[in-house]
Design a protein around this motif. Structure first.
Motif, PDB file in Angstrom:
ATOM      1  N   LYS A   1      -7.581   7.061   8.109  1.00 39.19           N
ATOM      2  CA  LYS A   1      -8.199   6.331   7.009  1.00 39.19           C
ATOM      3  C   LYS A   1      -7.222   6.321   5.845  1.00 39.19           C
ATOM      4  CE  LYS A   1     -12.301   6.272   4.010  1.00 39.19           C
ATOM      5  NZ  LYS A   1     -13.562   6.996   3.657  1.00 39.19           N
ATOM      6  N   ALA A   2      -7.034   5.162   5.238  1.00 36.12           N
ATOM      7  CA  ALA A   2      -6.188   5.067   4.045  1.00 36.12           C
ATOM      8  C   ALA A   2      -6.987   5.493   2.823  1.00 36.12           C
ATOM      9  CB  ALA A   2      -5.673   3.635   3.877  1.00 36.12           C
TER      10      ALA A   2
ATOM     11  N   ASP B   1       1.295  -0.225  -5.425  1.00 40.01           N
ATOM     12  CA  ASP B   1       1.180  -1.307  -4.441  1.00 40.01           C
ATOM     13  C   ASP B   1       2.010  -0.986  -3.192  1.00 40.01           C
ATOM     14  OD1 ASP B   1      -0.463  -2.740  -6.129  1.00 40.01           O
ATOM     15  OD2 ASP B   1       1.147  -4.010  -6.919  1.00 40.01           O
ATOM     16  N   GLY B   2       3.225  -0.438  -3.399  1.00 37.07           N
ATOM     17  CA  GLY B   2       4.060  -0.075  -2.260  1.00 37.07           C
ATOM     18  C   GLY B   2       3.412   0.997  -1.407  1.00 37.07           C
ATOM     19  N   ALA B   3       2.776   1.969  -2.065  1.00 35.41           N
ATOM     20  CA  ALA B   3       2.090   3.034  -1.321  1.00 35.41           C
ATOM     21  C   ALA B   3       0.958   2.454  -0.476  1.00 35.41           C
ATOM     22  CB  ALA B   3       1.551   4.083  -2.294  1.00 35.41           C
ATOM     23  N   LYS B   4       0.231   1.490  -1.037  1.00 37.82           N
ATOM     24  CA  LYS B   4      -0.856   0.862  -0.275  1.00 37.82           C
ATOM     25  C   LYS B   4      -0.306   0.124   0.938  1.00 37.82           C
ATOM     26  CE  LYS B   4      -4.833  -2.241  -0.692  1.00 37.82           C
ATOM     27  NZ  LYS B   4      -4.521  -2.969   0.553  1.00 37.82           N
ATOM     28  N   ARG B   5       0.815  -0.590   0.757  1.00 46.07           N
ATOM     29  CA  ARG B   5       1.417  -1.274   1.899  1.00 46.07           C
ATOM     30  C   ARG B   5       1.811  -0.264   2.984  1.00 46.07           C
ATOM     31  NH1 ARG B   5       4.722  -3.545  -2.288  1.00 46.07           N
ATOM     32  NH2 ARG B   5       3.759  -5.427  -3.131  1.00 46.07           N
ATOM     33  N   LEU B   6       2.426   0.835   2.553  1.00 42.37           N
ATOM     34  CA  LEU B   6       2.853   1.839   3.525  1.00 42.37           C
ATOM     35  C   LEU B   6       1.656   2.455   4.232  1.00 42.37           C
ATOM     36  CD1 LEU B   6       5.104   3.514   4.829  1.00 42.37           C
ATOM     37  CD2 LEU B   6       4.832   5.159   2.946  1.00 42.37           C
ATOM     38  N   GLN B   7       0.627   2.837   3.470  1.00 45.53           N
ATOM     39  CA  GLN B   7      -0.553   3.423   4.099  1.00 45.53           C
ATOM     40  C   GLN B   7      -1.193   2.458   5.095  1.00 45.53           C
ATOM     41  OE1 GLN B   7      -3.613   5.600   2.259  1.00 45.53           O
ATOM     42  NE2 GLN B   7      -2.317   6.522   0.676  1.00 45.53           N
ATOM     43  N   ASP B   8      -1.251   1.188   4.743  1.00 46.61           N
ATOM     44  CA  ASP B   8      -1.829   0.206   5.666  1.00 46.61           C
ATOM     45  C   ASP B   8      -1.045   0.162   6.981  1.00 46.61           C
ATOM     46  OD1 ASP B   8      -3.787  -0.460   3.857  1.00 46.61           O
ATOM     47  OD2 ASP B   8      -2.812  -2.300   3.155  1.00 46.61           O
TER      48      ASP B   8
ATOM     49  N   ILE C   1       8.521   6.784  -8.012  1.00 46.23           N
ATOM     50  CA  ILE C   1       8.835   5.616  -7.184  1.00 46.23           C
ATOM     51  C   ILE C   1       7.727   5.330  -6.179  1.00 46.23           C
ATOM     52  CG2 ILE C   1      10.377   4.748  -5.378  1.00 46.23           C
ATOM     53  CD1 ILE C   1      12.693   6.028  -6.801  1.00 46.23           C
ATOM     54  N   HIS C   2       7.302   6.364  -5.464  1.00 45.52           N
ATOM     55  CA  HIS C   2       6.397   6.145  -4.331  1.00 45.52           C
ATOM     56  C   HIS C   2       4.952   6.571  -4.586  1.00 45.52           C
ATOM     57  CE1 HIS C   2      10.218   6.048  -1.698  1.00 45.52           C
ATOM     58  NE2 HIS C   2       9.766   4.820  -1.890  1.00 45.52           N
ATOM     59  N   GLY C   3       4.629   6.999  -5.818  1.00 48.25           N
ATOM     60  CA  GLY C   3       3.233   7.192  -6.187  1.00 48.25           C
ATOM     61  C   GLY C   3       2.711   8.605  -6.080  1.00 48.25           C
ATOM     62  N   GLY C   4       1.538   8.809  -6.702  1.00 45.49           N
ATOM     63  CA  GLY C   4       0.874  10.095  -6.662  1.00 45.49           C
ATOM     64  C   GLY C   4       0.884  10.841  -7.981  1.00 45.49           C
ATOM     65  N   VAL C   5       1.350  10.212  -9.049  1.00 47.24           N
ATOM     66  CA  VAL C   5       1.440  10.881 -10.342  1.00 47.24           C
ATOM     67  C   VAL C   5       0.067  11.355 -10.816  1.00 47.24           C
ATOM     68  CG1 VAL C   5       1.995  10.559 -12.789  1.00 47.24           C
ATOM     69  CG2 VAL C   5       3.519   9.635 -11.043  1.00 47.24           C
ATOM     70  N   THR C   6      -0.961  10.551 -10.619  1.00 47.28           N
ATOM     71  CA  THR C   6      -2.310  10.913 -11.049  1.00 47.28           C
ATOM     72  C   THR C   6      -3.086  11.648  -9.964  1.00 47.28           C
ATOM     73  OG1 THR C   6      -2.402   9.007 -12.532  1.00 47.28           O
ATOM     74  CG2 THR C   6      -4.495  10.010 -11.923  1.00 47.28           C
TER      75      THR C   6
END
Length: 208
Positions: free
Chosen positions: A72-73, A55-62, A41-46
């Motif tokens: 730093k993101a 995309d959601g992870a990028k929004r959250l990191q921003d 759901i929230h990323g990091g598989v690779t």
């Protein structure tokens, strides 16, 4: 290949039963712990780093960057007294069952106790429900994540700030979260008491 410091990547050496998993990442003495759902759901598989790739992870990191929790993101991000983790760190082949979550939530519970961050930031409804049930006396039924987004809730030794799932954010949600984090960091979110005057000596002695 991006090098990830051993001091930040899986610092507690957890090894869930799943063949692939995304361990916790960040500062083991963090003031802020972000708790998401699972890598699917929230990323990091690779990347094997929570809250990356999607995309959601990028929004959250921003939003975390603007709010001062990241310096730093990226994949990995550069954290600032922040730890990133999941309720279910294994990479699921299909949607995890309730039993799957129960089996793996021991990892995040151990991280919460070991890190003792002052502020817990659950991302999404499942993580928010788990934090409210285990770390506060707040009701966890019928959660309105839009209303809870960025709101401060006093828990049992923690301040909890729920975050709506970034995949559902509108154009204002990221700004609202970063503004809330910026204001929070100006406050005494640690809620510590200085007992140095009672313990003797010249050094402060803080307890939560």
């Amino acid at each position: 290949m991006t090098y990830v410091s051993d001091a930040e990547f899986n610092p507690f050496g957890f090894d869930p039963d799943g063949e692939r998993f995304v361990p916790g990442f960040g500062d083991v003495e963090a003031d802020f712990q972000i708790i998401g759902d699972h890598p699917g759901i929230h990323g990091g598989v690779t990347t094997s780093v929570p809250f990356t790739e999607t995309d959601g992870a990028k929004r959250l990191q921003d939003a975390l960057l603007q709010g001062g929790l990241l310096r730093k993101a990226g994949a990995p991000p550069t954290v600032d007294s922040t730890y990133l983790s999941y309720l279910h760190p294994s990479v699921p082949e299909q949607a995890p069952t309730d039993d799957d979550y129960t089996r793996e939530e021991t990892f995040v519970e151990a991280e919460v106790r070991a890190i003792a961050a002052h502020v817990l930031l659950p991302v999404g409804e499942r993580a928010t429900r788990w934090v409210l049930e285990n770390m506060t006396t707040e009701p966890s039924d019928d959660l309105d994540m839009a209303a809870l987004h960025g709101r401060e809730i006093v828990g049992s030794g923690w301040l909890v700030v729920p975050i709506a799932d970034p995949d559902s954010w509108d154009e204002d949600d990221g700004r609202e979260l970063s503004d809330a984090l910026t204001e929070l960091r100006k406050q005494d979110y640690r809620r510590e008491a200085d007992l140095g005057r009672l313990a003797g000596g010249g050094e402060p002695y803080y307890v939560r």
